[in-house]
Design an enzyme around this catalytic site. Structure first.
Site, PDB file in Angstrom:
ATOM      1  N   ARG A 115       5.037  12.641  -2.912  1.00  0.00           N
ATOM      2  CA  ARG A 115       4.500  12.276  -1.255  1.00  0.00           C
ATOM      3  C   ARG A 115       5.193  12.031  -0.110  1.00  0.00           C
ATOM      4  O   ARG A 115       5.383  12.248   1.036  1.00  0.00           O
ATOM      5  CB  ARG A 115       3.618  10.777  -1.228  1.00  0.00           C
ATOM      6  CG  ARG A 115       2.351  10.840  -1.169  1.00  0.00           C
ATOM      7  CD  ARG A 115       2.821   8.671  -1.699  1.00  0.00           C
ATOM      8  NE  ARG A 115       1.009   8.903  -1.124  1.00  0.00           N
ATOM      9  CZ  ARG A 115      -0.121   8.144  -2.289  1.00  0.00           C
ATOM     10  NH1 ARG A 115      -0.138   8.567  -3.570  1.00  0.00           N
ATOM     11  NH2 ARG A 115      -0.758   7.967  -0.963  1.00  0.00           N
ATOM     12  N   ARG A 161     -11.081  -1.690  -3.042  1.00  0.00           N
ATOM     13  CA  ARG A 161      -9.821  -1.565  -3.208  1.00  0.00           C
ATOM     14  C   ARG A 161      -8.981  -1.944  -2.103  1.00  0.00           C
ATOM     15  O   ARG A 161      -9.392  -2.321  -0.313  1.00  0.00           O
ATOM     16  CB  ARG A 161      -9.336  -0.230  -2.618  1.00  0.00           C
ATOM     17  CG  ARG A 161      -8.559   0.558  -4.198  1.00  0.00           C
ATOM     18  CD  ARG A 161      -8.169   1.477  -4.593  1.00  0.00           C
ATOM     19  NE  ARG A 161      -8.215   1.782  -3.517  1.00  0.00           N
ATOM     20  CZ  ARG A 161      -6.991   3.534  -3.426  1.00  0.00           C
ATOM     21  NH1 ARG A 161      -7.528   3.719  -4.580  1.00  0.00           N
ATOM     22  NH2 ARG A 161      -6.055   4.343  -2.572  1.00  0.00           N
ATOM     23  N   ARG A 210     -17.430   4.884   1.522  1.00  0.00           N
ATOM     24  CA  ARG A 210     -17.356   4.121  -0.220  1.00  0.00           C
ATOM     25  C   ARG A 210     -17.205   3.048  -0.140  1.00  0.00           C
ATOM     26  O   ARG A 210     -17.299   2.291  -1.085  1.00  0.00           O
ATOM     27  CB  ARG A 210     -15.921   5.048  -0.531  1.00  0.00           C
ATOM     28  CG  ARG A 210     -14.620   4.908  -1.572  1.00  0.00           C
ATOM     29  CD  ARG A 210     -14.117   5.916  -2.239  1.00  0.00           C
ATOM     30  NE  ARG A 210     -13.153   5.360  -1.703  1.00  0.00           N
ATOM     31  CZ  ARG A 210     -11.840   6.477  -2.558  1.00  0.00           C
ATOM     32  NH1 ARG A 210     -12.089   7.330  -2.534  1.00  0.00           N
ATOM     33  NH2 ARG A 210     -10.573   6.083  -1.970  1.00  0.00           N
ATOM     34  N   ARG A 213      -2.706   5.275   5.673  1.00  0.00           N
ATOM     35  CA  ARG A 213      -2.226   6.435   4.761  1.00  0.00           C
ATOM     36  C   ARG A 213      -2.468   7.328   5.729  1.00  0.00           C
ATOM     37  O   ARG A 213      -1.597   8.204   4.300  1.00  0.00           O
ATOM     38  CB  ARG A 213      -3.706   5.523   3.803  1.00  0.00           C
ATOM     39  CG  ARG A 213      -2.857   4.387   2.880  1.00  0.00           C
ATOM     40  CD  ARG A 213      -4.937   4.036   2.058  1.00  0.00           C
ATOM     41  NE  ARG A 213      -4.781   4.808   1.430  1.00  0.00           N
ATOM     42  CZ  ARG A 213      -5.918   4.900   1.042  1.00  0.00           C
ATOM     43  NH1 ARG A 213      -6.831   3.492   1.542  1.00  0.00           N
ATOM     44  NH2 ARG A 213      -6.806   5.436   0.140  1.00  0.00           N
ATOM     45  N   LYS A 234      -8.913  14.085  -5.029  1.00  0.00           N
ATOM     46  CA  LYS A 234      -7.741  14.039  -5.796  1.00  0.00           C
ATOM     47  C   LYS A 234      -8.684  13.560  -6.706  1.00  0.00           C
ATOM     48  O   LYS A 234      -8.211  14.511  -8.172  1.00  0.00           O
ATOM     49  CB  LYS A 234      -6.405  14.228  -5.212  1.00  0.00           C
ATOM     50  CG  LYS A 234      -5.736  14.375  -4.287  1.00  0.00           C
ATOM     51  CD  LYS A 234      -4.643  14.467  -3.996  1.00  0.00           C
ATOM     52  CE  LYS A 234      -4.549  12.431  -3.452  1.00  0.00           C
ATOM     53  NZ  LYS A 234      -5.447  11.165  -2.571  1.00  0.00           N
TER      54      LYS A 234
END
Ligand code: ADP
Length: 199
Positions: free
Chosen positions: A88, A139, A127, A150, A13
């Site tokens: 969301r 993160r 990542r 998530r 996104k």
């Protein structure tokens, strides 16, 4: 152009928002970015959100609806926007609809990036290892446990948002597993069609 980008974590996104921002000259509004900035600034709201974000849960609807309502009232969002990471939940989508309606505005389209869970888990592992290798910080919610939470939150609470927008005829689904350029071209094609058929 008023857009919502929907998709699971690591669907791409952010990458696609950056391109849309350039193409349509509209700001990208990411609730995740705004919340991380609040955490960084140490505001009471930010500190309350941090624990939830770190375990991969969803911050309460009232909090994020307040954030979005404030952000949408800023001058740069008047001519359009890309919402990334919001709504969301269905109550968030309903709040957005009320907010826009009160200003006589409408969404032009909702773009959903579809990516299989196995591919997402592979992307997040990559990542994290790329960040580690490059000495960059990771993160605090990009660890396997928080990522699974998530993803689970996405399936349970955000997939119904896709159904909500499908019911309103606004949903456009794109294969998010194609190369970045292909995904960008596909989104541009869908938005051109949406713009042409707008009343
Ligand atoms: P990603 O899409 O990679 O999961 P984001 O940066 O969009 O990450 O969001 C990070 C975290 O911020 C989420 O896991 C959640 O805790 C919180 N968050 C962001 N947007 C919302 C929202 N609209 N509603 C509730 N929580 C949110």
């Amino acid at each position: 152009m008023r857009l919502v980008l929907l998709g699971p974590p690591a669907a791409g996104k952010g990458t696609q928002s950056a391109r849309l921002q350039e193409r349509y000259h509209i700001p990208q509004l990411s609730t995740g970015d705004i919340l991380r900035a609040a955490v960084e600034a140490g505001t009471p709201g930010g500190l309350a959100a941090k624990a939830i974000m770190d375990r991969g849960g969803l911050v309460p609807d009232e909090t994020v609806i307040g954030i979005v309502s404030d952000r949408l009232s800023e001058p740069d969002a008047r001519g359009g926007f890309i919402l990334d990471g919001f709504p969301r939940t269905v109550p968030q989508a309903e709040a957005l609809a009320r907010l826009l309606e009160s200003q006589n505005l409408k969404l032009d389209a909702v773009i959903e990036l579809k990516v299989d869970d196995a591919v997402l888990l592979g992307r997040i592992a990559k990542r994290a290892s790329d960040s580690r290798a490059g000495g960059a910080s990771i993160r605090s919610d990009d660890n396997p446990e928080a990522f699974k939470a998530r993803l689970a939150a996405y399936h349970a609470q955000t997939e119904p948002v896709a159904a909500y927008y499908a019911g309103k005829g606004l949903l456009k689904t794109v294969d998010g597993m194609a190369p970045v350029e292909t995904v960008a071209a596909e989104i541009a094609k869908l938005l051109d069609i949406a713009a042409r058929s707008a009343p």
